[in-house]
Scaffold this motif. Structure first.
Motif: not given
Length: 189
Positions: A1-6, A8-9, A104-109, A154-156
């Protein structure tokens, strides 16, 4: 997963499953916090991992637990944080960068997170024996999102850049709507 994907997700999880976070994942999250930049690299962050009894104690300080089994309390040591000649400390900034890195490290995992900034600080200081020189800035709840966990609607909904970014000076800034005092919660005594 790229940082941009992290970026956005990721969303603030408000419903966690009871699946425990693996120790290896927790260690990677803590390591990401350790690698965060801090003023003069003095690393004033002081992290307290909350599991089991620690989470039960934290639940006595806030209503915002969302079923999380794991939390990381982020404080900074005001004696260690760099302070300018005019008295401005970078402690809150430093601790916030640590918090963001871990989030962000948690999201990546494949984990979800929410940063809790609403709590009874006096009660938290008492229950966790937080000395006066440590300044709490938030608790990162993390874990596996429940199957039916969904982002807030309202996230986005993001303001256009021209509403938040200025060039050269702030002469074009218009005061925003005053939200102070809204969304107040009385936390446990």
């Amino acid at each position: 997963m790229t940082f941009s994907e992290v970026l956005e997700k990721r969303y603030s999880v408000r419903k966690f499953s009871d699946r425990p976070v693996e120790k290896e994942k927790l260690q990677r999250i803590l390591e990401a916090g350790r690698l965060a930049p801090t003023g003069v690299n003095w690393q004033p962050q002081r992290l307290l991992v909350l599991e089991g009894e620690g989470m039960e104690k934290f639940a006595k300080c806030t209503f915002f637990i969302f079923g999380a089994q794991l939390g990381i309390m982020v404080c900074y040591d005001e004696n260690v944080s760099w302070t300018s000649d005019w008295g401005r400390s970078t402690g809150c900034i430093d601790a916030s960068m640590v918090l963001a890195n871990m989030m962000y490290a948690a999201e990546e995992q494949g984990l979800g997170t929410i940063i809790i900034g609403g709590y009874n600080e006096d009660r938290m200081r008492e229950l966790f024996k937080i000395p006066d020189y440590l300044i709490p800035i938030g608790v990162l709840l993390t874990g596996y999102p429940a199957e039916d966990s969904r982002p807030h609607p309202t996230l986005h909904q993001r303001k256009p850049l021209e509403d938040t970014v200025f060039y050269g000076d702030y002469s074009g800034v218009v005061p925003g709507e005053d939200h102070r005092g809204q969304h107040r919660v009385k936390f446990p005594d």
